[in-house]
Design a protein around this motif. Structure first.
Motif: not given
Length: 393
Positions: A202-221
């Motif tokens: 669980k480094p992240f779960v659905v609904g978390d806002f994360i940044i990966v490199g230069d991409k960012l967004g909310t986890v959907e699935k």
């Protein structure tokens, strides 16, 4: 009576009829006793499961129910054959039947235990969020398939070995084939195990806002092969699970506090007394806001066109919209209070100092050469006076 004894002494398949009668009778008795024992054990297991509805206790009734006619027939067959002397070919057939029945019974037990283990794991890791629980269920489907495949492969090898088949070459072939399949499917398997790692760690779960490199967004699935994010721009970002875990991930949903640093500058002409009052004005503006903790405000540096102040405070909630609301209120309060105190905010300016110069008079000599007044003209190279005298030395 003698006729009956003579009949019982007759030999059939290497055994007397009396031996066959004892074997069949023993098998029937064992079958009946084992069936009643199964019913008694089932009642006890159900009562125990009611007292402890979770864990291994809840699995016991299912295991007993899976102990059907198969296991009872195995017990009856084994007991019955102990009293007979059978030909080698018949013994091999009986042994094969017993092995097959045991393997089938173990397969039934294995399915129950694997399903129960997965259900217990999902129960302990259930979050109550439908999207996250759906991701967990999807990953557990892959775990179940993998566990059943390994279990059934082991059962097949065990059955073949007990039937007299040399499985050494088969195991070696399966090992080589497994390596080839693993190499061919290494990307797929890497993503699959990446999905399991995400679900379990669980480094992240659905609904978390994360940044990966230069991409960012909310986890959907979180899927078996890919994880999908919804970016701020609205488009969907799709990452392979193995690539995602090999990257550095910033999870803003797990932020407890948000540290805010901002700067502003005032004009150089501001009086010292007013400069000394600015940190107090900033502190009051921040502490008047809810869910904030003031840290510091300092006259930081002499800028190119301003006297620079740096301010640090903390938002006690991680929500970005809440931070922007507070920052706006702080900016308005600073503008209102500082301008009201006669302090002007600086903006980029540059002052040029021009020095005045006295122009020099310009004259022309007889030959048309210009010379500046007060500045003697240098002698020309190779010049000879009209009287023919040459310079000395």
């Amino acid at each position: 009576m003698e006729t009956m004894l003579n009949v019982l002494d007759r030999v059939f398949l290497g055994n007397t009829l009396s031996a066959w009668a004892w074997a069949i009778g023993s098998a029937i008795v064992v079958f009946v006793v084992a069936w009643f024992a199964r019913q008694l054990l089932l009642n006890r297991a159900r009562a125990f499961a009611k007292r402890r509805p979770t864990g291994l206790a809840s699995v016991l009734p299912h295991l007993v129910l899976k102990t059907g006619v198969t296991l009872v027939l195995i017990a009856a067959l084994v007991v019955g054959t102990f009293q007979l002397v059978l030909p080698a070919r018949v013994e091999r057939v009986v042994q094969a039947v017993v092995v097959v029945l045991i393997v089938l019974q173990l397969a039934a037990y294995g399915i129950v235990l694997i399903d129960a283990g997965i259900a217990e794991f999902m129960r302990r890791n259930k979050t109550g969020q439908d999207s996250e629980d759906a991701s967990l269920a999807t990953s557990m489907i892959a775990v179940r398939i993998l566990a059943l495949a390994i279990f059934f492969a082991g059962l097949v090898l065990l059955a073949l070995e007990n039937l007299g088949v040399d499985v050494t070459a088969m195991i070696a072939g399966l090992g080589v084939g497994g390596i080839a399949v693993a190499l061919a499917l290494q990307n797929v398997l890497g993503d699959l195990f990446g999905s399991l790692s995400i679900v379990l760690d669980k480094p992240f779960v659905v609904g978390d806002f994360i940044i990966v490199g230069d991409k960012l967004g909310t986890v959907e699935k979180i899927g078996l092969k890919t994880t999908r994010l919804r970016s701020l721009g609205g488009e969907q970002l799709i990452f392979a699970n193995s690539d995602l875990l090999s990257s550095r991930i910033q999870n803003y949903k797990r932020m407890n506090e948000r540290r805010i640093v901002f700067s502003f500058g005032v004009e150089y002409g501001t009086a010292v007394e007013k400069l000394e009052a600015i940190p107090g004005v900033v502190r009051k503006a921040i502490e008047s806001q809810e869910r904030t903790r003031f840290d510091r405000a300092h006259f930081k540096a002499f800028g190119d066109s301003s006297l620079d102040f740096e301010v640090v405070y903390y938002m006690l909630v991680p929500d970005y919209n809440a931070y922007m609301d507070v920052q706006q209120a702080v900016n308005l309060a600073l503008f209102r209070n500082l301008t009201g105190a006669g302090i002007s905010f600086a903006f980029p300016t540059r002052t040029l100092h021009l020095a005045s110069a006295t122009p020099l008079a310009v004259t022309r000599d007889a030959e048309g050469d210009e010379e500046e007044a007060g500045c003697p003209r240098p002698a020309r190279q190779g010049f000879e006076p009209e009287n023919g005298a040459r310079p000395q030395g």
